[in-house]
Design an enzyme around this catalytic site. Sequence first.
Site, PDB file in Angstrom:
ATOM      1  N   TYR A  24      -1.799   0.162  10.363  1.00 47.11           N
ATOM      2  CA  TYR A  24      -2.046  -0.562   9.110  1.00 47.11           C
ATOM      3  C   TYR A  24      -0.824  -0.456   8.199  1.00 47.11           C
ATOM      4  O   TYR A  24      -0.293  -1.466   7.707  1.00 47.11           O
ATOM      5  CB  TYR A  24      -3.288  -0.006   8.409  1.00 47.11           C
ATOM      6  CG  TYR A  24      -3.410  -0.451   6.972  1.00 47.11           C
ATOM      7  CD1 TYR A  24      -3.748  -1.765   6.666  1.00 47.11           C
ATOM      8  CD2 TYR A  24      -3.152   0.426   5.923  1.00 47.11           C
ATOM      9  CE1 TYR A  24      -3.830  -2.185   5.349  1.00 47.11           C
ATOM     10  CE2 TYR A  24      -3.241   0.019   4.608  1.00 47.11           C
ATOM     11  CZ  TYR A  24      -3.574  -1.291   4.321  1.00 47.11           C
ATOM     12  OH  TYR A  24      -3.648  -1.713   3.017  1.00 47.11           O
ATOM     13  N   SER A  57       0.830  -1.207   0.000  1.00 47.83           N
ATOM     14  CA  SER A  57       0.000   0.000   0.000  1.00 47.83           C
ATOM     15  C   SER A  57       0.860   1.250   0.000  1.00 47.83           C
ATOM     16  O   SER A  57       1.964   1.259   0.566  1.00 47.83           O
ATOM     17  CB  SER A  57      -0.863  -0.021   1.263  1.00 47.83           C
ATOM     18  OG  SER A  57      -1.475   1.224   1.466  1.00 47.83           O
ATOM     19  N   LYS A  81       2.046  -3.312   6.739  1.00 51.54           N
ATOM     20  CA  LYS A  81       2.372  -3.548   5.324  1.00 51.54           C
ATOM     21  C   LYS A  81       3.883  -3.418   5.108  1.00 51.54           C
ATOM     22  O   LYS A  81       4.484  -4.210   4.373  1.00 51.54           O
ATOM     23  CB  LYS A  81       1.598  -2.582   4.425  1.00 51.54           C
ATOM     24  CG  LYS A  81       0.119  -2.891   4.334  1.00 51.54           C
ATOM     25  CD  LYS A  81      -0.126  -4.206   3.591  1.00 51.54           C
ATOM     26  CE  LYS A  81      -1.563  -4.659   3.639  1.00 51.54           C
ATOM     27  NZ  LYS A  81      -1.776  -5.980   3.012  1.00 51.54           N
TER      28      LYS A  81
END
Length: 349
Positions: free
Chosen positions: A149, A122, A153
């Site tokens: 988050y 991402s 990643k």
Amino acid sequence: MEKSGKGAVLVAGGAGYIGAHTAQALHAQGYLPVVFDNLSSGAREAVRWGPLAHGDVRDAAALADAMAKHDVQAVIHFASLIEVGRSVARPDLFWEHNVGGTATLLQAMRARGVRRLVFSSSAAVYGQGGRGPLESIAEHAAKDPASPYGDTKLACERLIAAHGRAFGLTAVALRYFNAAGADPSGLIGEAHAPETHLIPLAIAAALGDGKALTVFGDDFDTPDGTCLRDYVHVNDLAAAHVAALEAPLAEGAFEAVNIGAGRAYSVFEVIAEAARALGRPVPHAVGARREGDPPSLLADVARARAVLGWTPKVSGLDEIVRDAVRWESAPAYGRPGRKAAMAALSASA
Ligand code: UDP
């Protein structure tokens, strides 16, 4: 065992939005997509191009079974928790599912000698500082995620790169910018619950399915004051996964590649495009900024072209919004209130 020309690819999280579109693209290119999904957020109806192996990426035995049963040759890994806000409240779950799941998947691949991986990453891995509006982000830009988050990643990317160097796994991490749109067939599309993304929420507001859209801030340092994002059609994203699977890379190589359209649009521009495509206004009001939203995210996609030979083909904002409108007007699954909202709309027309 099912046979297909180019072999079986385990698509972990293949019942989700981007995973389902990628499974379709794999099938079209002669692979057998074996969807491995716990259906916690994915839809059974989205598994249409190969078998479903019901399981969780943290379950080593279930992974080993699915890989052996279908003679899996490569893996594309989408299975993860994705809501940025929830990652702030529950970082423990995000590390367990995203990083723990990836570690388990890597071990299962190693045990079976599966040596090719494409990973869903991402733009959330990048830092926010020091960039002007409309300044594009290249892969070497500073990594300083603004959320747990994004942390997970980035941690997964580093784990995969180190694992590849040590054990000879070849891997590509695709750093998505804003995935949007749907397959024009109407068979598969976006159905997050809760939905938090701009384009489906703008269309829902116009269709009378739920609330007016809240624009999260109009006082950013951007041309119209709203945030700029690089929206890429989900079918272009799907094609990027197939290209990443087939890219001629050295054994043990790890590549991280941005996937975006290379153009950015503001929230107001997206609202205007949705209103144009629907032929009706998108009720909206400006509200407060959403925590952690960077003013601008624009992909430099030169590396995607150089490493993967990939360029976006259907990622004009008009194409993305048109296909999103088609899906949202008659979603094949998800969106529980949509049928009633559409019926009310046609009755009042
Ligand atoms: N956005 C908004 N209202 C909403 C949802 C999103 O104004 O109800 C804005 C958000 O601030 C961002 C852009 O739309 O600038 C895209 O947000 P989305 O959640 O779709 O994707 P993100 O960029 O967060 O991955």
